[in-house]
Design an enzyme around this catalytic site. Structure first.
Site, PDB file in Angstrom:
ATOM      1  N   GLU A 143      45.804  21.118  59.566  1.00  9.90           N
ATOM      2  CA  GLU A 143      44.790  22.142  59.300  1.00  9.90           C
ATOM      3  C   GLU A 143      44.000  22.494  60.564  1.00  9.90           C
ATOM      4  O   GLU A 143      42.804  22.779  60.511  1.00  9.90           O
ATOM      5  CB  GLU A 143      43.829  21.692  58.186  1.00  9.90           C
ATOM      6  CG  GLU A 143      44.497  21.343  56.881  1.00  9.90           C
ATOM      7  CD  GLU A 143      45.296  22.488  56.290  1.00  9.90           C
ATOM      8  OE1 GLU A 143      45.058  23.638  56.670  1.00  9.90           O
ATOM      9  OE2 GLU A 143      46.169  22.230  55.452  1.00  9.90           O
ATOM     10  N   GLY A 144      44.672  22.496  61.698  1.00 13.47           N
ATOM     11  CA  GLY A 144      44.029  22.798  62.966  1.00 13.47           C
ATOM     12  C   GLY A 144      43.644  21.521  63.674  1.00 13.47           C
ATOM     13  O   GLY A 144      42.791  20.769  63.211  1.00 13.47           O
TER      14      GLY A 144
END
Length: 601
Positions: free
Chosen positions: A442-443
């Site tokens: 998620e980043g």
């Protein structure tokens, strides 16, 4: 004896004493709930997690899913646990009553998610992704898409995924190659490959609803040309029954360091005639829609990191209380009995470091979850605006600070157990391996740093940062009314001043065209900013705990509140001092990493 993986007393403190979550029942959306309902839901989550999720946590780690060329196979306990989860209604925790949901606040639903994650993150991954995907369809899908795909997801018959990354692109979404060709019937045919797709293939549900980012030929270049599609594993007939297999195939399972219970896949779309996909919303707005899921998912990732850190903390705490080992440095008499580990100062340091990380991280994540509720349900435009601004600036921190420092807490848990902690006979090594994913997905930590420094603190002329500073100031002013907290209020005010000065210096450099150099140290900036935010969280918790300490009715309650105050003291004296070193580095525009030549490595 089974050791709980989350502290229920701390959950109650965070929700009821810090966030005053019952105040949300004044909103129309939550008016049929009260504090007793919230507590009952959390009790149910604790019971299911303890009875059905935690018991197979190690077994799922040791027996990861396999692919025989046709189907994915996994241990049966996963399905049994998820059946209970679905039966209890957790798949629709935040959804409308009309769609079969429980219409709970995000803060309560995410608390339950944390409980399941702490017990068994591998099994929890399947509903985690399904809930996120169904939320996107709820927000942006058509009524037909909601009926066809979202409602079966709430029922637990369909599971979901999000398909962003590709083998050649990774986090660089502007470089994705998956394409979607419009058809005469209004559908699209997708072709391409997606990598690192968690829960991308299994036999746990009737269907899997993939949310896929792809580009429509002729659209704008880069991220502006990305659209979002529903691509089901099986097509769905008009009557809602399952139809033929869509052109989506599993190319293989990725074998991970941890988080092994959740399948992680390489998926091929359109090997034959093209995978049938249904456009969500408008063309070329896919990234905007997907970020709805990703922002909630980023809060969920931070909370997942807290959960695993919490599980390790509680296990190592129990171990330290019951393991005899050595004597104090001044204890020279070998005939005297050994002390319990927890009596040693350095073991207490390791335990305090964990407590500060996991209880502070839990407070931060649940605060962000309540901001989601404020943004979505308040009728006061000013409250909605404030919640949105705070979420913008805090989300990179909520995702990344726990992912880094609750992982460090897992390291400390292993250290408390010593050599035993490094073996598979104890769960703390698995908690570390499972948690190691959270700084990545998620980043990554680095991407969140770029997002925070390059965008979030600079947006709207720094309005988000200005609002955050005002909120922190409210806390320090309140803390100063307690003599024993003045030291910490002063230190936090100084930290805020430092962060603001550094932000201005970097912003000025960016305006002068030194963008690459200014952002070269975005990761230390994120760590610095995150420590400031956690200091705020801890000062707030300590202020509340101190106000209740004198009225605590039992020794247990007194110890609980005293523990909060002591953990705050630890964070301010052992951790907040790191801000100065990070600030000096970032504000100097140090070019060490930026100027290192490839050939010099």
């Amino acid at each position: 004896m089974t050791i709980p993986t989350m502290n229920r007393r701390d959950i109650d403190f965070q929700l009821h004493e810090v966030l005053e979550i019952s105040s949300l029942t004044d909103r129309d959306r939550f008016s049929e709930h009260d504090a007793d309902v919230f507590d009952a839901v959390i009790d149910t989550a604790m019971n299911i997690a303890a009875d059905l999720f935690e018991p197979h946590n190690r077994k799922a780690d040791q027996n990861e899913p396999t692919f025989d060329g046709e189907k994915v196979h996994m241990i049966p306990e996963v399905r049994e646990a998820l059946d209970a989860y679905i039966e209890a209604g957790f798949m629709g925790a935040q959804h409308d009553y009309a769609n079969g949901g429980m219409q709970l606040p995000a803060a309560v639903a995410m608390t339950c998610s944390a409980i399941f994650n702490s017990a068994n993150v591998g099994t929890s991954g399947y509903p985690f992704l399904t809930v996120g995907a169904s939320n996107v369809i709820r927000a942006y899908g058509s009524e037909d898409q909601k009926k066809t795909f979202m409602e079966p997801m709430i029922e637990g018959r369909f599971f979901g995924t999000m398909c962003l990354s590709e083998p050649q692109a990774g986090s660089s979404l502007s470089d994705i190659k998956t394409k979607a060709v419009p058809q005469a019937d209004g559908t699209y045919r997708l072709s391409g490959n997606k990598m690192w797709i968690s829960a991308g293939e299994h036999e746990l549900s009737e269907n899997i609803v993939h949310l896929v980012l792809a580009k429509i030929p002729g659209g704008p270049a880069g991220v502006k040309g990305i659209s979002l599609f529903i691509v089901p594993k099986y097509l769905v007939n008009e009557d809602g029954s399952i139809g033929e297999r869509n052109d989506v195939s599993l190319a293989g399972l990725n074998h991970k360091m941890g988080y092994r219970g959740t399948t992680n896949t390489l998926l091929n779309f359109g090997e034959n005639d093209g995978a049938v996909g249904y456009l969500i919303g408008e063309e070329h707005k896919g990234l905007f829609y997907m970020f709805h899921m990703m922002n909630e998912a980023r809060i969920g990732v931070g909370l997942g990191a807290v959960s695993l850190g919490y599980a390790g903390y509680l296990y190592s705490l129990d171990y330290a209380k019951n393991r005899p080992q050595g004597r104090h440095p001044d204890g020279k008499d070998a005939t005297e009995g050994q002390l319990m580990l927890i009596e040693h100062a350095d073991i207490r340091r390791l335990l305090l470091a964990q407590k500060a990380a996991v209880e502070g991280g839990l407070g931060l994540c649940l605060y962000a979850a309540k901001l989601v509720d404020e943004e979505n349900t308040s009728t006061d435009p000013e409250i909605v605006k404030e919640a949105s601004l705070l979420l913008d600036v805090l989300t990179p921190v909520v995702k990344s600070w726990p992912s880094e420092f609750c992982l460090e807490a897992n390291k400390h848990a292993i250290q408390v157990l010593g050599g035993y902690g490094y073996t598979r006979d104890y769960p703390v090594e698995q908690y570390y391996r499972d948690n190691r994913l959270n700084p990545i997905h998620e980043g990554t930590h680095g991407i969140q740093g770029l997002d925070l420094l390059g965008r979030k603190v600079m947006m709207n002329n720094g309005a988000g940062l200005e609002l955050l500073v005002s909120k922190i100031s409210e806390t320090t002013q309140l803390a100063r009314k307690k003599d024993s907290l003045i030291e910490f209020a002063d230190k936090l005010d100084q930290a805020v001043s430092t962060v603001v000065d550094v932000t201005r210096a970097v912003g000025a450099a960016m305006q002068q065209g030194k963008v690459n150099l200014a952002l070269a140290n975005a990761t230390p900036y994120l760590d610095m900013f995150g420590h400031m935010v956690l200091g705020w969280q801890w000062l707030n918790q300590a202020t509340i705990a101190l106000s209740k300490l004198d009225h605590a009715a039992t020794d247990t309650e007194q110890s609980f509140y005293q523990g909060k105050i002591q953990a705050c003291q630890y964070f301010f004296r052992f951790e907040l001092c790191r801000i100065k070193a990070w600030a000096d580095l970032v504000s100097s525009l140090d070019d060490t990493t930026f100027t290192m030549r490839n050939e010099a490595f």
